[in-house]
Design an enzyme around this catalytic site. Structure first.
Site, PDB file in Angstrom:
ATOM      1  N   THR A  88       0.843  -1.284   0.065  1.00 39.73           N
ATOM      2  CA  THR A  88       0.146   0.037  -0.125  1.00 39.73           C
ATOM      3  C   THR A  88       0.753   1.350  -0.043  1.00 39.73           C
ATOM      4  O   THR A  88       2.001   1.345   0.554  1.00 39.73           O
ATOM      5  CB  THR A  88      -0.939   0.071   1.208  1.00 39.73           C
ATOM      6  OG1 THR A  88      -1.670   1.232   1.267  1.00 39.73           O
ATOM      7  CG2 THR A  88      -0.121  -0.350   2.404  1.00 39.73           C
ATOM      8  N   ASP A  89       0.171   2.215  -0.408  1.00 38.00           N
ATOM      9  CA  ASP A  89       0.806   3.577  -0.303  1.00 38.00           C
ATOM     10  C   ASP A  89       1.097   4.061   1.113  1.00 38.00           C
ATOM     11  O   ASP A  89       2.034   4.984   1.341  1.00 38.00           O
ATOM     12  CB  ASP A  89       0.239   4.791  -1.152  1.00 38.00           C
ATOM     13  CG  ASP A  89      -1.146   5.006  -0.892  1.00 38.00           C
ATOM     14  OD1 ASP A  89      -1.875   4.184   0.146  1.00 38.00           O
ATOM     15  OD2 ASP A  89      -1.852   5.981  -1.168  1.00 38.00           O
ATOM     16  N   GLU A  90       0.549   3.565   1.897  1.00 37.45           N
ATOM     17  CA  GLU A  90       0.329   4.062   3.490  1.00 37.45           C
ATOM     18  C   GLU A  90       1.644   3.668   4.276  1.00 37.45           C
ATOM     19  O   GLU A  90       2.013   4.441   5.047  1.00 37.45           O
ATOM     20  CB  GLU A  90      -0.717   3.243   4.277  1.00 37.45           C
ATOM     21  CG  GLU A  90      -2.170   3.823   3.754  1.00 37.45           C
ATOM     22  CD  GLU A  90      -3.146   3.903   4.508  1.00 37.45           C
ATOM     23  OE1 GLU A  90      -3.010   3.591   5.803  1.00 37.45           O
ATOM     24  OE2 GLU A  90      -4.442   3.649   4.205  1.00 37.45           O
ATOM     25  N   TYR A 146      -1.938  -0.726  11.007  1.00 38.01           N
ATOM     26  CA  TYR A 146      -2.231  -1.320   9.735  1.00 38.01           C
ATOM     27  C   TYR A 146      -1.036  -1.268   8.698  1.00 38.01           C
ATOM     28  O   TYR A 146      -0.243  -2.062   8.114  1.00 38.01           O
ATOM     29  CB  TYR A 146      -3.477  -0.872   9.164  1.00 38.01           C
ATOM     30  CG  TYR A 146      -3.337  -1.003   7.390  1.00 38.01           C
ATOM     31  CD1 TYR A 146      -3.632  -2.413   6.955  1.00 38.01           C
ATOM     32  CD2 TYR A 146      -3.365  -0.020   6.299  1.00 38.01           C
ATOM     33  CE1 TYR A 146      -3.678  -2.452   5.417  1.00 38.01           C
ATOM     34  CE2 TYR A 146      -3.210  -0.464   5.170  1.00 38.01           C
ATOM     35  CZ  TYR A 146      -3.468  -1.555   4.955  1.00 38.01           C
ATOM     36  OH  TYR A 146      -3.330  -1.715   3.485  1.00 38.01           O
ATOM     37  N   LYS A 169       1.751  -3.903   7.162  1.00 39.06           N
ATOM     38  CA  LYS A 169       2.181  -4.021   5.709  1.00 39.06           C
ATOM     39  C   LYS A 169       3.596  -3.730   5.308  1.00 39.06           C
ATOM     40  O   LYS A 169       4.412  -4.494   4.526  1.00 39.06           O
ATOM     41  CB  LYS A 169       1.208  -3.157   4.879  1.00 39.06           C
ATOM     42  CG  LYS A 169      -0.315  -3.399   4.907  1.00 39.06           C
ATOM     43  CD  LYS A 169      -0.504  -4.636   4.145  1.00 39.06           C
ATOM     44  CE  LYS A 169      -0.533  -4.585   2.627  1.00 39.06           C
ATOM     45  NZ  LYS A 169      -1.042  -5.910   2.026  1.00 39.06           N
TER      46      LYS A 169
END
Ligand code: NAD
Ligand code: DAU
Length: 352
Positions: free
Chosen positions: A136-138, A162, A166
């Site tokens: 993810t970009d997060e 989260y 990741k």
């Protein structure tokens, strides 16, 4: 290609299966999913139990032996790894499953592939295989309003349990390439939207609130920015990367479509007012500011120059077209008694 897709009963995984199952390269697709609250086989109605190339394994990634059994039994050559705990709010109220699924689960899958692909008795030469890890970009953290977009070399700075889970799984994937030569690819995508997204995510929350004439909860001042990408464009990027991407590399994927949350809500309100005047109009009056998400990232933005120049991938859907298709789908599937045709659409849950 004996393709394993993990998380195939979820939002993106199910769109991916619909999109790739008839590709000529695919001999079979094995969908590994343990069916958490977020996994629904209704998403695969028309494939599950009927398509000759499709198999389902209800397996939990946290069960190491079961994961190895699946990889061996189906002689898996390619993996697209999407199964995860995916909702940031849930990671704040209960992070434990994020650690066990996103980190330990990814470790089990990597180990199973390493074991099978290096086994001399296996028919697979590991150089012909691929492990595509959907991140993810997060993991890159939060951007200031005018800062340049994330590139593939932006240092990691995850801010929620989260995104930290990741990020940890990405590091494991990276290490398996570096140490064992596992043919991995890692993708970082921005926010997806489209039909069949779980009702806890923001766009379904907005649509359902409007349809039920309930307050639309907007966290904080509504000025957080997300880059929205239509789900089928994400799936097309994943397939392009699996088949032609360079192993050992990471790729950003995004929509070049930054929106503040408030502007997003206003557009959806106006669209529903246009598509269903029977609701009475003026849906913007339902917008309600609520306490902010703890640690809420302010802005994400993706620099996608690498995938567009190396692999010529570009999103096909404009935001206007994608949003109209999405809202129309929800209207179609929730009309009548404002009831829900798929039971899961009723599962809107608020966590704090
Ligand atoms: P989702 O929550 O809709 O689906 C997740 C699926 O994984 C479900 O079917 C669930 O049953 C399955 N699953 C969860 N834990 C499992 C376990 N222990 N064993 C086996 N199966 C398990 O998620 P999504 O939104 O489709 O996201 C898919 C992937 O894409 C995730 O890895 C997520 O981090 C990533 N991603 C999502 C977005 C987005 O906007 N939704 C953007 C970028 C990246
Ligand atoms: O950026 C990619 C990520 O996008 C994925 O990795 C995650 O799996 C996915 O869930 C998504 O995370 P977000 O936290 O950005 O998505 P969410 O839909 O939860 O929220 C989008 C924005 O809307 C965010 O700024 C929080 C805000 N929001 C969300 C909800 C659910 C609200 O204002 N009100 C809400 O009720």
């Amino acid at each position: 290609m004996n393709l394993l897709i993990t998380g195939g009963a979820g939002f993106i995984g199910s769109h991916l299966i619909w999109q790739v199952i008839d590709q000529p390269e695919v001999t079979k697709i094995v969908n590994l999913d343990c069916l958490t609250y977020a996994g629904h086989l209704e998403n695969l109605e028309g494939i599950h139990g009927t398509h000759p190339r499709y198999l389902f394994e209800q397996v939990d990634l946290r069960d190491k032996d079961a994961v190895l059994r699946v990889i061996r039994q189906h002689d898996i050559t390619h993996v697209m790894h999407l199964a995860a705990e995916s909702h940031v709010d849930r990671s704040i109220t209960g992070p434990a499953d994020f650690i066990t699924t996103n980190i330990n689960g990814t470790f089990h899958l990597l180990e199973a592939c390493r074991t099978h692909w290096s086994d001399p008795a296996s028919s697979i030469q590991h150089r012909a295989s691929r492990f595509l890890h959907v991140s993810t970009d997060e993991v890159y953290g939060s951007l200031a309003p005018t800062a340049p977009a994330f590139t593939e070399t932006t240092p990691y700075a995850p801010n929620s349990p989260y995104s930290a889970s990741k990020a940890a799984s990405d590091m494991l994937v990276r290490s398996y390439h570096h140490t064992y030569g596992l043919p991995t690819l890692i993708t970082h995508c921005s926010n997806n939207y489209g039909p069949r997204q779980h009702p806890e995510k923001f766009i379904p929350v907005i649509i359902q609130s409007v349809l039920q004439r309930q307050p639309i909860p907007v966290y904080g001042d509504g000025m957080n920015v997300r880059d929205w990408l239509y789900v089928s464009d994400h799936c097309q990027a994943l397939w392009t990367l699996l088949t032609t991407g360079k192993t050992g590399e990471t790729y950003n994927i995004g929509g070049q479509n930054e929106q503040t949350n408030l502007h997003l809500v206003q557009q959806i309100c106006d669209l529903i007012d246009e598509l269903d005047p029977s609701l009475g109009g003026n849906s913007r009056s339902l917008i309600t500011f609520v306490p902010d998400r703890p640690g809420h990232d302010r802005r994400y933005a993706m620099d996608t120059a690498k995938i567009s120049s190396e692999l010529r991938w570009q999103p096909v859907h404009t935001f206007e077209v994608g949003l109209r298709e999405t809202v129309s789908w929800y209207l179609e599937h929730q009309h009548g008694a404002r009831a829900v045709t798929h039971g899961f659409l009723a599962e809107v849950s608020r966590h704090y």
